[in-house]
Design an enzyme around this catalytic site. Sequence first.
Site, PDB file in Angstrom:
ATOM      1  N   TYR A 149      -7.667   6.993   6.355  1.00 39.35           N
ATOM      2  CA  TYR A 149      -8.830   6.105   6.327  1.00 39.35           C
ATOM      3  C   TYR A 149      -9.522   6.014   7.690  1.00 39.35           C
ATOM      4  CZ  TYR A 149      -7.653   4.449   1.663  1.00 39.35           C
ATOM      5  OH  TYR A 149      -7.407   4.384   0.316  1.00 39.35           O
ATOM      6  N   CYS A 154       0.873  -1.184   0.000  1.00 34.69           N
ATOM      7  CA  CYS A 154       0.000   0.000   0.000  1.00 34.69           C
ATOM      8  C   CYS A 154       0.903   1.225   0.000  1.00 34.69           C
ATOM      9  CB  CYS A 154      -0.897  -0.018   1.244  1.00 34.69           C
ATOM     10  SG  CYS A 154      -2.035   1.382   1.378  1.00 34.69           S
TER      11      CYS A 154
END
Length: 421
Positions: free
Chosen positions: A244, A164
Amino acid sequence: MKLTVVGGGSTYTPELIDGFARLRDTLPVEELVLVDPAADRLELVGGLARRIFARQGHGGRVVTTSDLDAAVDGADAVLLQLRVGGQAARQQDETWPLECGCVGQETTGAGGLAKALRTVPVVLDIAERVRRASPDAWIIDFTNPVGIVTRALLQAGHRAVGLCNVAIGLQRRFAALLGVAPADVHLDHVGLNHLTWETGVRLGGPEGEDVLPRLLAGHGEGIAADLRLPRPLLDRLGVVPSYYLRYYYAHDEVVDELRTKPSRAAEVAEMERQLLEMYGDPALDEKPELLARRGGAYYSEAAVDLAAALLGGSGSPYQVVNTLNRGTLPFLPDDAVIEVPAAVGGKGASPLPVAEVDPLYAGLMAHVTAYEDLALDAALRGGRERVFRALLAHPLVGQYAYAEQLTDRLVAHNREHLAWA
């Protein structure tokens, strides 16, 4: 060295190509294969890839094909960057959860589950074909939801590591604020994919001085603005959460916001239209500035570093990746996939020791891990009841009435991608 990019027709790909060209001493790619079923997009991206290599004096060969088996045959590493269902499916993932008062997002909550259900079977089929053609190849998974997809790959016995760009983005941001080289910044990064916290920022390596308090004191306002979270919250936590975490820490605020503005999917679809038009210009031989707004910043550098380390090159020995827990976080199962700094080499990724995790974060991680268990079960075995159980377990859903409604919507919007529906 042969590298294959599955999903090579993505508008992300020139970011990756730029990294391969600039960092060719770290990862000396001789043959780069871009494979994608969308021939029109693939040719546009492939043409630009060749021009970028030529501009930067890279001698590697760029091949484009729709033949997956030929593409992975003899590959040393295979990078997965798929979007099953395309931007149209993403638009749905970001829309129908809002009808039930839940966050609509492509990797988190109900939309993230829909993406996992569409994606896991496809990725596992690709991985089996890689194993048959090139059993020693490493699979680097950038396909979301990375944690669930990587766990599916590892559970099936594949040589896989998840990647990621959140950690490398924060590393670059902190390095700039501190006025040091990115390589001098080591993150105490802990959590699951898209559910992480920076509990320390160390100079010089894993044992270096922790300068996170200094960063928060001197640059807290800017960091908070990047995350779209209030500065006082960061001061109270004493950590830097991934952006997030806003879906959890400000759920209702985010839902109200998402209901009143165009979806991110719509924005990305328009950017993709413009990017593909640019890629078709034979005079373009570098990645356009617009690509930075598409997302995936520093993906290329992270991918090059990881591939180089796995293949015995000069990649960094310590990298933030998604890999098996193996007792690193004692409150999670050994076979959970976590996102932490790891020692990376020819045998894969081994998590570095992690300091005791505050229950404030450990509890949420354990909750989401339980959801991911159920989500993977639903992706592998199908069935409406398994989908319902996964949704009911998700902390962004939780209520049975919402789980029922979301299950109906998920199945209705994804029927063409679900073999059991």
